[in-house]
Enzyme design. Sequence first.
Site, PDB file in Angstrom:
ATOM      1  N   LYS A  50      -1.510  -7.217  -8.984  1.00 63.81           N
ATOM      2  CA  LYS A  50      -2.476  -7.245  -7.873  1.00 63.81           C
ATOM      3  C   LYS A  50      -2.048  -6.117  -6.927  1.00 63.81           C
ATOM      4  O   LYS A  50      -1.128  -6.269  -6.130  1.00 63.81           O
ATOM      5  CB  LYS A  50      -2.388  -8.622  -7.169  1.00 63.81           C
ATOM      6  CG  LYS A  50      -3.653  -9.088  -6.475  1.00 63.81           C
ATOM      7  CD  LYS A  50      -4.144  -8.183  -5.382  1.00 63.81           C
ATOM      8  CE  LYS A  50      -3.381  -8.317  -4.094  1.00 63.81           C
ATOM      9  NZ  LYS A  50      -3.794  -7.334  -3.067  1.00 63.81           N
ATOM     10  N   GLU A  64      -5.018  -3.702  -1.618  1.00 64.26           N
ATOM     11  CA  GLU A  64      -6.470  -3.471  -1.512  1.00 64.26           C
ATOM     12  C   GLU A  64      -6.780  -2.172  -0.760  1.00 64.26           C
ATOM     13  O   GLU A  64      -7.913  -1.742  -0.694  1.00 64.26           O
ATOM     14  CB  GLU A  64      -7.167  -4.668  -0.860  1.00 64.26           C
ATOM     15  CG  GLU A  64      -6.712  -5.039   0.543  1.00 64.26           C
ATOM     16  CD  GLU A  64      -5.457  -5.930   0.570  1.00 64.26           C
ATOM     17  OE1 GLU A  64      -4.600  -5.807  -0.319  1.00 64.26           O
ATOM     18  OE2 GLU A  64      -5.344  -6.743   1.519  1.00 64.26           O
ATOM     19  N   ARG A  65      -5.728  -1.545  -0.178  1.00 69.63           N
ATOM     20  CA  ARG A  65      -5.958  -0.303   0.567  1.00 69.63           C
ATOM     21  C   ARG A  65      -6.088   0.907  -0.377  1.00 69.63           C
ATOM     22  O   ARG A  65      -6.826   1.834  -0.100  1.00 69.63           O
ATOM     23  CB  ARG A  65      -4.785  -0.008   1.507  1.00 69.63           C
ATOM     24  CG  ARG A  65      -4.304  -1.203   2.276  1.00 69.63           C
ATOM     25  CD  ARG A  65      -4.820  -1.195   3.691  1.00 69.63           C
ATOM     26  NE  ARG A  65      -4.464  -2.427   4.338  1.00 69.63           N
ATOM     27  CZ  ARG A  65      -5.299  -3.456   4.545  1.00 69.63           C
ATOM     28  NH1 ARG A  65      -6.551  -3.388   4.168  1.00 69.63           N
ATOM     29  NH2 ARG A  65      -4.878  -4.550   5.138  1.00 69.63           N
ATOM     30  N   GLU A  86       9.190  -3.937  12.996  1.00 68.20           N
ATOM     31  CA  GLU A  86       8.991  -2.775  12.121  1.00 68.20           C
ATOM     32  C   GLU A  86       7.701  -2.097  12.583  1.00 68.20           C
ATOM     33  O   GLU A  86       6.636  -2.724  12.571  1.00 68.20           O
ATOM     34  CB  GLU A  86       8.850  -3.254  10.674  1.00 68.20           C
ATOM     35  CG  GLU A  86       8.662  -2.125   9.692  1.00 68.20           C
ATOM     36  CD  GLU A  86       8.483  -2.604   8.256  1.00 68.20           C
ATOM     37  OE1 GLU A  86       7.783  -3.611   8.025  1.00 68.20           O
ATOM     38  OE2 GLU A  86       9.035  -1.951   7.354  1.00 68.20           O
ATOM     39  N   CYS A 125       9.551   1.959   3.405  1.00 69.89           N
ATOM     40  CA  CYS A 125      10.466   0.864   3.739  1.00 69.89           C
ATOM     41  C   CYS A 125      11.877   1.397   3.929  1.00 69.89           C
ATOM     42  O   CYS A 125      12.739   0.713   4.444  1.00 69.89           O
ATOM     43  CB  CYS A 125      10.455  -0.211   2.674  1.00 69.89           C
ATOM     44  SG  CYS A 125      11.191   0.338   1.147  1.00 69.89           S
ATOM     45  N   PHE A 130       0.808  -1.224   0.000  1.00 67.72           N
ATOM     46  CA  PHE A 130       0.000   0.000   0.000  1.00 67.72           C
ATOM     47  C   PHE A 130       0.840   1.271   0.000  1.00 67.72           C
ATOM     48  O   PHE A 130       0.354   2.340  -0.370  1.00 67.72           O
ATOM     49  CB  PHE A 130      -0.930   0.021   1.230  1.00 67.72           C
ATOM     50  CG  PHE A 130      -0.243   0.487   2.490  1.00 67.72           C
ATOM     51  CD1 PHE A 130      -0.153   1.853   2.781  1.00 67.72           C
ATOM     52  CD2 PHE A 130       0.351  -0.409   3.363  1.00 67.72           C
ATOM     53  CE1 PHE A 130       0.510   2.296   3.923  1.00 67.72           C
ATOM     54  CE2 PHE A 130       1.021   0.027   4.497  1.00 67.72           C
ATOM     55  CZ  PHE A 130       1.100   1.381   4.776  1.00 67.72           C
ATOM     56  N   SER A 168       5.291  -6.895   3.480  1.00 67.01           N
ATOM     57  CA  SER A 168       5.895  -7.221   4.775  1.00 67.01           C
ATOM     58  C   SER A 168       6.670  -8.544   4.694  1.00 67.01           C
ATOM     59  O   SER A 168       6.397  -9.385   3.832  1.00 67.01           O
ATOM     60  CB  SER A 168       4.796  -7.308   5.826  1.00 67.01           C
ATOM     61  OG  SER A 168       3.870  -8.297   5.436  1.00 67.01           O
TER      62      SER A 168
HETATM   63  P1  NAD Z   1       1.500  -6.612   3.176  1.00 68.03           P
HETATM   64  O1  NAD Z   1       2.536  -7.674   3.262  1.00 68.03           O
HETATM   65  O2  NAD Z   1       0.425  -6.585   4.185  1.00 68.03           O
HETATM   66  O3  NAD Z   1       0.745  -6.671   1.747  1.00 68.03           O
HETATM   67  C1  NAD Z   1       1.458  -6.666   0.535  1.00 68.03           C
HETATM   68  C2  NAD Z   1       0.637  -7.372  -0.529  1.00 68.03           C
HETATM   69  O4  NAD Z   1       0.471  -8.743  -0.163  1.00 68.03           O
HETATM   70  C3  NAD Z   1      -0.761  -6.805  -0.721  1.00 68.03           C
HETATM   71  O5  NAD Z   1      -1.056  -6.766  -2.100  1.00 68.03           O
HETATM   72  C4  NAD Z   1      -1.653  -7.797   0.017  1.00 68.03           C
HETATM   73  O6  NAD Z   1      -2.943  -7.895  -0.549  1.00 68.03           O
HETATM   74  C5  NAD Z   1      -0.907  -9.104  -0.159  1.00 68.03           C
HETATM   75  N1  NAD Z   1      -1.123 -10.048   0.965  1.00 68.03           N
HETATM   76  C6  NAD Z   1      -1.294  -9.716   2.273  1.00 68.03           C
HETATM   77  N2  NAD Z   1      -1.444 -10.822   3.021  1.00 68.03           N
HETATM   78  C7  NAD Z   1      -1.345 -11.867   2.167  1.00 68.03           C
HETATM   79  C8  NAD Z   1      -1.410 -13.296   2.355  1.00 68.03           C
HETATM   80  N3  NAD Z   1      -1.591 -13.847   3.561  1.00 68.03           N
HETATM   81  N4  NAD Z   1      -1.272 -14.072   1.269  1.00 68.03           N
HETATM   82  C9  NAD Z   1      -1.076 -13.537   0.049  1.00 68.03           C
HETATM   83  N5  NAD Z   1      -1.014 -12.205  -0.185  1.00 68.03           N
HETATM   84  C10 NAD Z   1      -1.134 -11.381   0.864  1.00 68.03           C
HETATM   85  O7  NAD Z   1       2.305  -5.211   3.134  1.00 68.03           O
HETATM   86  P2  NAD Z   1       1.730  -3.734   3.194  1.00 68.03           P
HETATM   87  O8  NAD Z   1       1.228  -3.452   4.571  1.00 68.03           O
HETATM   88  O9  NAD Z   1       0.841  -3.470   2.040  1.00 68.03           O
HETATM   89  O10 NAD Z   1       3.070  -2.886   2.944  1.00 68.03           O
HETATM   90  C11 NAD Z   1       3.944  -2.478   3.963  1.00 68.03           C
HETATM   91  C12 NAD Z   1       5.158  -3.372   4.015  1.00 68.03           C
HETATM   92  O11 NAD Z   1       5.854  -3.344   2.766  1.00 68.03           O
HETATM   93  C13 NAD Z   1       6.187  -2.912   5.042  1.00 68.03           C
HETATM   94  O12 NAD Z   1       6.672  -4.031   5.721  1.00 68.03           O
HETATM   95  C14 NAD Z   1       7.289  -2.270   4.184  1.00 68.03           C
HETATM   96  O13 NAD Z   1       8.568  -2.265   4.781  1.00 68.03           O
HETATM   97  C15 NAD Z   1       7.244  -3.154   2.985  1.00 68.03           C
HETATM   98  N6  NAD Z   1       7.858  -2.526   1.819  1.00 68.03           N
HETATM   99  C16 NAD Z   1       9.064  -3.006   1.410  1.00 68.03           C
HETATM  100  C17 NAD Z   1       9.697  -2.435   0.323  1.00 68.03           C
HETATM  101  C18 NAD Z   1      11.021  -2.961  -0.147  1.00 68.03           C
HETATM  102  O14 NAD Z   1      11.436  -2.627  -1.259  1.00 68.03           O
HETATM  103  N7  NAD Z   1      11.695  -3.777   0.643  1.00 68.03           N
HETATM  104  C19 NAD Z   1       9.084  -1.367  -0.354  1.00 68.03           C
HETATM  105  C20 NAD Z   1       7.842  -0.905   0.096  1.00 68.03           C
HETATM  106  C21 NAD Z   1       7.231  -1.503   1.189  1.00 68.03           C
END
Ligand code: NAD
Length: 499
Positions: free
Chosen positions: A173, A176-177, A384, A281, A149, A226
């Site tokens: 994909k 969803e936020r 985090e 991140c 998101f 994450s």
């Molecule tokens: P998230 O892991 O909750 O969601 C990311 C994606 O995964 C979304 O599209 C979500 O729908 C999907 N998802 C969530 N749960 C799932 C499951 N159980 N099975 C399959 N798909 C699932 O992350 P978020 O809250 O959207 O984003 C924040 C996180 O992203 C933070 O931890 C941040 O550090 C990280 N991030 C990392 C980078 C990088 O380059 N390392 C860049 C941006 C953000």
Amino acid sequence: MKELTHFINGTHVNGTSGNFGDVYNPATGEVQARLPLATPAEVSKAVEDAAQAQVAWGATNPQRRARVMMKMVALMNRDMDILAEALSREHGKTLPDAKGDLQRGLEVIEYCIGAPQMLKGEYTDDAGPGIDMYSMRQPLGVVASIMPFNFPAMMPLWHVGPALACGNAVVLKPSERDPSVPLMLAELFVEAGLPKGVFQVVNGTKEAVDTLLDHEIIQGVSFVGSTPIAQYIYSRATANGKRAQCFGGAKNHLIVMPDADMDQAADALIGAGFGAAGERCMAVSVAVPVGEETADRLIGALVPRIEKLRVAPYTDGDDVDFGPVVTREAKERILGLIQSGVDQGAELVVDNRDFKLQGYENGFFVGPHLFDRVTPDMDIYKQEIFGPVLSTVRAGSYEEALKLAMDHEYGNGTAIFTRDGDTARDFAHRVNIGMVGINVPIPVPLAYHTFGGWKKSMFGDLNQHGPDSFKFYTRTKTITSRWPSGIKEGGEFNFKAMD
Ligand code: NAD
């Protein structure tokens, strides 16, 4: 209530599942749109249609594909204000931050204009008698991008741009936020000349993601989000024989040496710690001053700066420092972690636990917080937080500070503030973290370098954007060829002749 769509075969398509998710305005806490959640059948159909569209797109010469990127750059610049507003409305970040999000994505599209150069293969003339050897980079086919998101424009563009430039079709994909901007970008790609079906957007949650991970047509998976989900996606995609790159969470340390310019270090920490409400991140969430005196001076410089921060909705003018966090759950989680820091003995130097914004009482606002005397066993250090919370861990020496950053399970970014070249160089060489800043708090590499962390911040081996992305989204094929004149010259091909 506004109803969002998927974007399939060049057009907006309503969902058929009957299942919807809520998209909030984080500033007011109100639901502003309903998002259709795709069924496995809807996802599969989008993948199959993408596979059909990819055949012609993959055969389109790289220069023509680059022209689509060129046009996309112009269209994004044309629509920058509209895109930024839509982004802020769903994410909550300020308009300048939203434009930064779009701009850093745009820069990767600009980089992709160089696709013809990037995709040139290698050639060895006369590798043996009459033998030429060459390699070419071919698209994988259909790839999936599963995005977070926090950068709803930049993250998809970092993946979709190179994937398309390499001749793949992409099924995205989005989070969803905040799915509106990815849908708008898909529409702009079609206006830029991208054939229909080459870029599909399916909205959904775990069920949609799992369908992509298991679908035999999908050849590559890029994930950003994450760490626990990154780890899960990486295992499932690779177990299914797919190429995968999965980028996870972070806990970025900024080390302040006694010789650092304290005003510069404090200003840097304010931007890097609290900008975008800490939902980056590459946000700095841990300050590590070296020596008690440095620590006292740092805290003294930070407190008045934090007290001046203006927390408000993006609509409240250009001097807003940061807006709300993304959801009510995120807010509760952050406040819970702050409470755990207090309970576990950290010193809460700036305490905004009772922060309320008049007129926006239901919004997901969290005021800025500063902790001092945090220790590595505390949850606020281990986890985090992804919110406007900066923790200070006092280190006795440079070696101790370096060890802290190195022992943390995350390894996305880090920085050191110092005037000493030797220390800076030593830090850059020894630290086991993917992106390092020297007097630069958020060392995000530009589009033509690559972006990626180490340790639990990254699963896979090729980074985002830059040359790595062209490697990730292509397969190498190497051809050895011999022509009749060579056979005459050298008789039967003899590998020894190549020695
Ligand atoms: P998230 O892991 O909750 O969601 C990311 C994606 O995964 C979304 O599209 C979500 O729908 C999907 N998802 C969530 N749960 C799932 C499951 N159980 N099975 C399959 N798909 C699932 O992350 P978020 O809250 O959207 O984003 C924040 C996180 O992203 C933070 O931890 C941040 O550090 C990280 N991030 C990392 C980078 C990088 O380059 N390392 C860049 C941006 C953000």
